[in-house]
Design an enzyme around this catalytic site. Sequence first.
Site, PDB file in Angstrom:
ATOM      1  N   GLY A  53      46.601  44.363  44.731  1.00 31.59           N
ATOM      2  CA  GLY A  53      47.199  42.955  44.126  1.00 31.59           C
ATOM      3  C   GLY A  53      47.790  42.523  43.737  1.00 31.59           C
ATOM      4  N   SER A  54      48.604  43.239  42.988  1.00 30.90           N
ATOM      5  CA  SER A  54      49.243  42.488  41.244  1.00 30.90           C
ATOM      6  C   SER A  54      50.599  43.229  42.088  1.00 30.90           C
ATOM      7  CB  SER A  54      48.825  43.410  40.532  1.00 30.90           C
ATOM      8  OG  SER A  54      47.368  42.543  39.535  1.00 30.90           O
ATOM      9  N   HIS A  58      39.520  47.178  46.903  1.00 34.35           N
ATOM     10  CA  HIS A  58      37.851  46.841  46.308  1.00 34.35           C
ATOM     11  C   HIS A  58      37.534  45.017  45.551  1.00 34.35           C
ATOM     12  CE1 HIS A  58      39.602  45.154  42.186  1.00 34.35           C
ATOM     13  NE2 HIS A  58      40.883  44.413  42.101  1.00 34.35           N
ATOM     14  N   GLN A 115      41.038  37.002  45.741  1.00 33.38           N
ATOM     15  CA  GLN A 115      39.583  36.590  46.397  1.00 33.38           C
ATOM     16  C   GLN A 115      38.752  36.193  47.391  1.00 33.38           C
ATOM     17  OE1 GLN A 115      37.586  37.034  43.481  1.00 33.38           O
ATOM     18  NE2 GLN A 115      38.972  37.811  42.201  1.00 33.38           N
ATOM     19  N   SER A 135      43.437  43.154  48.189  1.00 28.43           N
ATOM     20  CA  SER A 135      43.709  43.923  47.692  1.00 28.43           C
ATOM     21  C   SER A 135      41.779  44.733  47.708  1.00 28.43           C
ATOM     22  CB  SER A 135      43.158  44.306  46.108  1.00 28.43           C
ATOM     23  OG  SER A 135      42.701  44.790  45.212  1.00 28.43           O
ATOM     24  N   CYS A 141      38.228  36.268  25.680  1.00 31.02           N
ATOM     25  CA  CYS A 141      38.066  36.915  24.151  1.00 31.02           C
ATOM     26  C   CYS A 141      37.271  38.444  23.843  1.00 31.02           C
ATOM     27  CB  CYS A 141      37.359  36.422  23.294  1.00 31.02           C
ATOM     28  SG  CYS A 141      35.036  35.902  23.672  1.00 31.02           S
ATOM     29  N   ASN A 149      40.380  32.464  40.794  1.00 33.94           N
ATOM     30  CA  ASN A 149      39.004  33.791  40.606  1.00 33.94           C
ATOM     31  C   ASN A 149      37.905  33.863  39.088  1.00 33.94           C
ATOM     32  OD1 ASN A 149      42.055  34.075  39.174  1.00 33.94           O
ATOM     33  ND2 ASN A 149      40.957  35.183  37.981  1.00 33.94           N
TER      34      ASN A 149
END
Length: 394
Positions: free
Chosen positions: A72-73, A202, A180, A200, A326, A152
Amino acid sequence: MGKVIYLDNAATTQVYPEVVEAMAPFFTEFYGNPSAIYSFAGEANKAVTKAREQLASVIHAKPEEIYFTGGGSESDNWALKATVEAYANKGKHIITTAIEHHAILHTAEYLEKNGCEVTYVGVDENGVVKLEELEAAIRPDTILISVMTANNEIGTIQPIEEIGKIAKKNGILFHTDAVQAFGHIPIDVDQMNIDMLSASGHKINGPKGIGIMYIRKGVKIRSFIHGGAQERQRRAGTHNVPGIVGFGKAIELAAKNMEERIQYETELRDYLIERVLSEIPYTRLNGHKTDRLPNNASFCFRFIEGESMLILLDQEGICGSSGSACTSGSLDPSHVLLAIGLPHEIAHGSLRLTLSEKTTKEDIDFTVDELKKIIERLRSMSPLYEDFVKKQGK
């Protein structure tokens, strides 16, 4: 290791046994390069053709409009960079949203550094794109609108058909990052006026490292990866035949049981949401209550920090994710949660749980029961929560 309750299906999914079985012969038996002209390569070539047809059919596209990529990227990068290059004579302005995946946002930032202008349209408190703002952002030099089909992090499904109409009415190309949503909810590229789409393998129980880019016939964007003549000279590189076969099989399975899967996951998702909101105080649901992906539940818990919650869930065998970045070394909370108007201190206490058709009600009950204990434990250590309770008691 004890039982794992996997509730991070938005990150990646289990590859189904039927998919592995379909892929296996193309590692050892039919390992020929599908671009070769000798007959031994024929089986690989036929398998690629079949997968292309399977993937096209689920979005009502033509097989020749499907291009295989590394994921996808890559498809997102291709859509934005190649459009800006191909339509430079018309303009260098593109429109996207403040809640896109980083594959879009970081590509947009790269393009801005290279002379492109980007407008980031806002969203409402549910994460729905503000259509009036989007339409007002259109300029004579606008060449592309890129809006994700579903978010997402918070699961909100966007009004893609309406956005497609706006783009078409103004003669602007429309791309959607459907990573997604592809295989999870119905998509019709003609009805929705989609010119380009990223997906994508996966995310739908297929293998990692394989994606597609749908490019409507007539769209003049160029190659993104240069080299050989594969993919009708638009995407060079030897075909990942096992991955392509696996993606095709995965979408075949997803399309076959889509209605049943949507119903099952939606009912389980709503049960999860109802239990969390009714049993854990000072909690909010992120995203649209109904116009959301069937398997997505996203929450923010006040007075706690998301990373600590994830660690404690992991100790109980529960896999989830936080909207906070984070865990990747940043102190900033999710850009999506900030875009829907949440303050930093609330956005830091986020949790995304994403189900699959194999998730059970028992899994959800165990997760909520453990989550209640974890939230109570973390809040008991929070000076902010202690002060809040004291003020409430006055």
